[in-house]
Design a protein around this motif. Structure first.
Motif, short mmCIF file in Angstrom:
data_model
loop_
_atom_site.label_atom_id
_atom_site.label_comp_id
_atom_site.label_asym_id
_atom_site.label_seq_id
_atom_site.Cartn_x
_atom_site.Cartn_y
_atom_site.Cartn_z
N LEU A 26 0.83 -1.20 0.00
CA LEU A 26 0.00 0.00 0.00
C LEU A 26 0.87 1.25 0.00
O LEU A 26 0.65 2.18 -0.78
CB LEU A 26 -0.91 -0.01 1.22
N VAL A 30 0.59 3.48 -3.29
CA VAL A 30 -0.03 4.78 -3.11
C VAL A 30 0.98 5.87 -3.34
O VAL A 30 0.71 6.90 -3.93
CB VAL A 30 -0.64 4.88 -1.69
N GLY A 31 2.19 5.61 -2.84
CA GLY A 31 3.18 6.66 -2.76
C GLY A 31 3.64 7.19 -4.09
O GLY A 31 3.10 8.14 -4.61
N PHE A 273 4.83 10.33 12.70
CA PHE A 273 4.21 9.66 11.56
C PHE A 273 3.51 10.69 10.67
O PHE A 273 3.65 10.67 9.45
CB PHE A 273 3.19 8.63 12.05
N PHE A 274 2.77 11.58 11.31
CA PHE A 274 2.02 12.59 10.55
C PHE A 274 2.97 13.45 9.73
O PHE A 274 2.75 13.69 8.54
CB PHE A 274 1.21 13.43 11.53
N VAL A 277 4.27 11.50 6.77
CA VAL A 277 3.31 11.38 5.67
C VAL A 277 3.33 12.64 4.83
O VAL A 277 3.36 12.59 3.59
CB VAL A 277 1.89 11.10 6.19
N LEU A 278 3.35 13.79 5.48
CA LEU A 278 3.34 15.05 4.74
C LEU A 278 4.62 15.21 3.92
O LEU A 278 4.61 15.81 2.86
CB LEU A 278 3.15 16.23 5.69
N ARG A 280 6.30 12.61 2.73
CA ARG A 280 6.44 11.36 1.96
C ARG A 280 7.76 10.66 2.27
O ARG A 280 8.49 10.26 1.38
CB ARG A 280 6.33 11.62 0.48
N ILE A 285 7.69 6.17 7.52
CA ILE A 285 6.30 5.68 7.52
C ILE A 285 6.28 4.17 7.76
O ILE A 285 5.56 3.66 8.62
CB ILE A 285 5.61 6.00 6.17
N LEU B 146 -2.25 8.02 5.68
CA LEU B 146 -1.27 7.92 4.59
C LEU B 146 -1.93 8.19 3.24
O LEU B 146 -1.47 9.03 2.47
CB LEU B 146 -0.66 6.52 4.62
N VAL B 147 -3.05 7.46 2.97
CA VAL B 147 -3.69 7.59 1.65
C VAL B 147 -4.22 9.00 1.45
O VAL B 147 -3.99 9.63 0.42
CB VAL B 147 -4.83 6.56 1.50
N GLY B 149 -3.30 11.64 2.96
CA GLY B 149 -2.26 12.65 3.01
C GLY B 149 -1.54 12.79 1.69
O GLY B 149 -0.95 13.82 1.41
N ILE B 150 -1.60 11.73 0.86
CA ILE B 150 -0.86 11.77 -0.39
C ILE B 150 -1.76 12.14 -1.56
O ILE B 150 -1.38 12.90 -2.43
CB ILE B 150 -0.12 10.43 -0.60
N TYR B 151 -3.01 11.64 -1.56
CA TYR B 151 -3.95 12.01 -2.62
C TYR B 151 -4.82 13.17 -2.19
O TYR B 151 -5.15 13.31 -1.01
CB TYR B 151 -4.85 10.83 -2.97
#
Lengths: 319, 291
Positions: A26, A30-31, A273-274, A277-278, A280, A285, B146-147, B149-151
């Motif tokens: 995922l 997603v990344g 973590f937050f 995510v911001l 990437r 993560i 995560l999802v 935050g990226i999309y």
């Protein structure tokens, strides 16, 4: 006993491997690409260095390589800060563990006390305290956090609004330092424990009411044994189901920590973590997902084991 | 307790009717030329049938920044001079639609999956049970953060995401019900007369086993609304300029002491809606048991 441990260890390890594979897929599906930070000397014509995710066919190999390193707690270097991930995470993990232990303590202490009280004192129409619990259950944790912040930190100035330590040089003895940390933990701890508290209270209440109806309690009472000693029997039988509840509560707490830690600017793993995510920052993560899932499975296994040790019925079923 | 229950029912009726009537009350999407300065827009922007609610939730008004509740703005304005009441209403619609759509999607995936797993048994059921086990161990909120935050998610994609993450709850309940119903005589009779699997699932299992699934779904709806609000509070979720209750609380954090009218109303509404869907679930459960 030994066989039981081995069996649960094996099955949980397999599940852990699978869950982390899902997470790994995922994160990279997603990344996408991350632009790496460069030191100085940035020109538009120069191509920026980019970290490319593994393609679908490379995925299993990349995953196994990452997983075997992760088991040795080597998570690589952070993409955004260029520091080793483990050095970035572990000090903050310790802070988060402190926060979670504090809120677990609040949950179990408050929940068992309240639940016992309600089990003994609930009339047919319902105790007013119960309506209060319903209301508390529906308050989202960030709403509770904002309320506590605005009332106790900004209006009354009773508690600090952020961080884990005071910027106060006069606090020098270890004792004072611990008290200072505890003082900073109170607001985020209460915020984090509210929904779990309601959950445990309801659980205690229903399981104690069931036990209070049991024939052996009736027998004790009819023999004229004082209420305090009856309570001891009740608690002894009612307490073991809690051990399994811990396994369910811990993951919920870790998830909720992202919100609470961001709100209170708490230097913990959820906030890290937050931020990751911001930015990437995939190594960070993945490392935090790994640790979080590891905690979930450890909690499950410990609660299974405790159940096995304390409940004779499970032992009979096993042998 | 009774008062709480009536409050909850009233709130659900209120929020559903407001959500349906919304397009007649206030503009529901940002139009070009919504930035206005001062007096020119005072009367001009009233586009709806009712003059009371004619204010656009997107209209930026630099002269009305951070105004406390008044006759023109019943609940005050935020830093950009946007009307809080209008934003609160549109935010309620966003939250309700996302919760409802996500629940619907989770039911659409979960009911067939649970029914097939329970009715077929064997390897399908084993895979399903293992999958449920793994799903509960996933760090769900972390992955959602995560999802999103990226999309850049909009209302529809966010509800699809939440529905896909939430389908396991109805599926588990459906499987449990099907396992019970499978032993009933009328189902056995249907099997013996050679009815096809899909026919049995469609005509016998789903209609008879759907009650507890719906109860679980209504509790799940409260949960999904909470997740949406949490994501919006973190600045993810639905993107601006669309309002969302969680996001309004987040925006109000910068004015914690200065302008409580920004973050208090959305907090109250969030609490009321989660509370109401919880009570709705309990009502459904009670009604089901008393039948």
């Amino acid at each position: 006993m030994f066989r039981f441990i081995l069996k649960s260890l094996l099955s949980h390890s397999l599940s852990f491997l699978l869950v982390m594979f899902l997470v790994f897929m995922l994160v990279f599906r997603v990344g996408g690409e991350t632009v790496l930070p460069t030191a100085g000397n940035l020109s538009i014509t120069k191509k920026l260095p980019v970290s490319r995710p593994p393609s679908l066919s490379e995925m299993p190999g990349a995953y196994l390589r990452w997983f075997s390193k992760a088991l040795r707690l080597q998570f690589g270097t952070s993409l955004s800060s260029r520091r080793p991930v483990s050095g970035l995470i572990f000090p903050r993990l310790w802070n988060s563990v402190l926060l979670n232990l504090f809120s677990l303590f609040l949950i179990f202490l408050g929940g068992i006390l309240l639940g016992t009280f309600l089990a003994y004192h609930t009339p047919e129409s319902g105790h007013p305290l119960e309506s209060l619990l319903y209301i508390l259950y529906a308050v989202p944790d960030f709403v509770l956090g904002v309320l506590l912040l605005s009332v106790f930190a900004f209006s009354l100035h009773w508690f600090p609004s952020c961080c884990l330590h005071s910027f106060d040089i006069s606090i020098s003895t270890p004792w004072m330092r611990w008290l200072d940390v505890l003082y900073h933990l109170i607001l985020p701890g209460i915020t984090l424990s509210a929904s779990g508290l309601v959950f445990i209270t309801r659980f205690t209440k229903s399981s104690l009411i069931e036990i209070l109806d049991a024939p052996y309690i009736f027998a004790l009472r009819s023999r004229g044994i004082p209420a305090r000693r009856v309570l001891r029997h009740v608690l002894k039988n009612g307490i073991f189901p809690f051990l399994t509840m811990a396994g369910f509560i811990i993951p919920a707490i870790v998830g909720g920590a992202v919100v609470v830690e961001s709100l209170f600017s708490f230097p913990g793993i959820g906030k890290t973590f937050f931020d990751a995510v911001l930015a990437r920052d995939y190594p960070v993560i993945l490392a935090i997902c790994f640790i979080d899932t590891l905690f979930v499975f450890l909690g499950l296994m410990i609660s299974n084991l405790l159940y096995y040790c304390f409940d004779p019925r499970v032992k009979y079923a096993d042998s | 307790m009774r008062i709480l229950r009536y409050t909850a029912r009233g709130f659900i009726i209120f929020i559903v009717s407001i959500s349906i009537l919304m397009p007649f009350l206030i503009p529901t999407s940002p139009l070009p030329g919504t930035v206005s300065h001062g007096a020119t827009a005072a009367g001009a922007a009233r586009t709806s049938l009712l003059p009371l609610f004619g204010i656009s939730p997107f209209r930026i008004d630099s002269t009305a920044s951070l105004k406390p509740p008044s006759r023109h703005h019943w609940l005050g304005t935020d830093i950009l001079g946007r009307d809080i009441l209008a934003r609160l209403m549109l935010g309620g619609r966003v939250s309700f639609i996302i919760g409802f759509l996500a629940t619907l999607i989770s039911l659409f995936i979960g009911i067939p999956a649970g029914a097939v797993a329970g009715f077929s048994g064997g390897w399908k059921d084993r895979i399903f049970s293992r999958f449920v086990e793994l799903f509960y161990a996933l760090p769900m909120l972390l992955l959602l953060i995560l999802v999103s935050g990226i999309y850049e998610l909009n209302m529809i994609s966010l509800s699809i995401l939440l529905g896909v993450f939430g389908w396991i709850v109805p599926a588990r309940y459906m499987r449990g019900e099907v396992l019970k119903l499978k032993e009933m005589n009328y189902v056995r009779y249907a099997v013996a007369t050679g009815a096809s699997k899909w026919h049995i699932i469609r005509t016998h299992l789903i209609p008879n086993g759907i009650g507890p699934v719906l109860v679980a779904a209504s509790f799940n709806m409260a949960n999904l609304i909470l997740v949406e609000a949490t994501l919006s509070f973190l600045g993810l979720g639905v993107r601006p300029p669309y309002p969302s209750w969680g996001r309004m609380v987040y925006e109000g954090l910068s004015f914690l002491n200065v302008a409580p009218w920004i973050y208090v109303p959305p907090m109250v509404m969030l609490f009321l809606s989660i509370f109401s869907y919880d009570i709705l679930g309990q009502d459904l459960k009670r009604w089901l048991h008393s039948r």
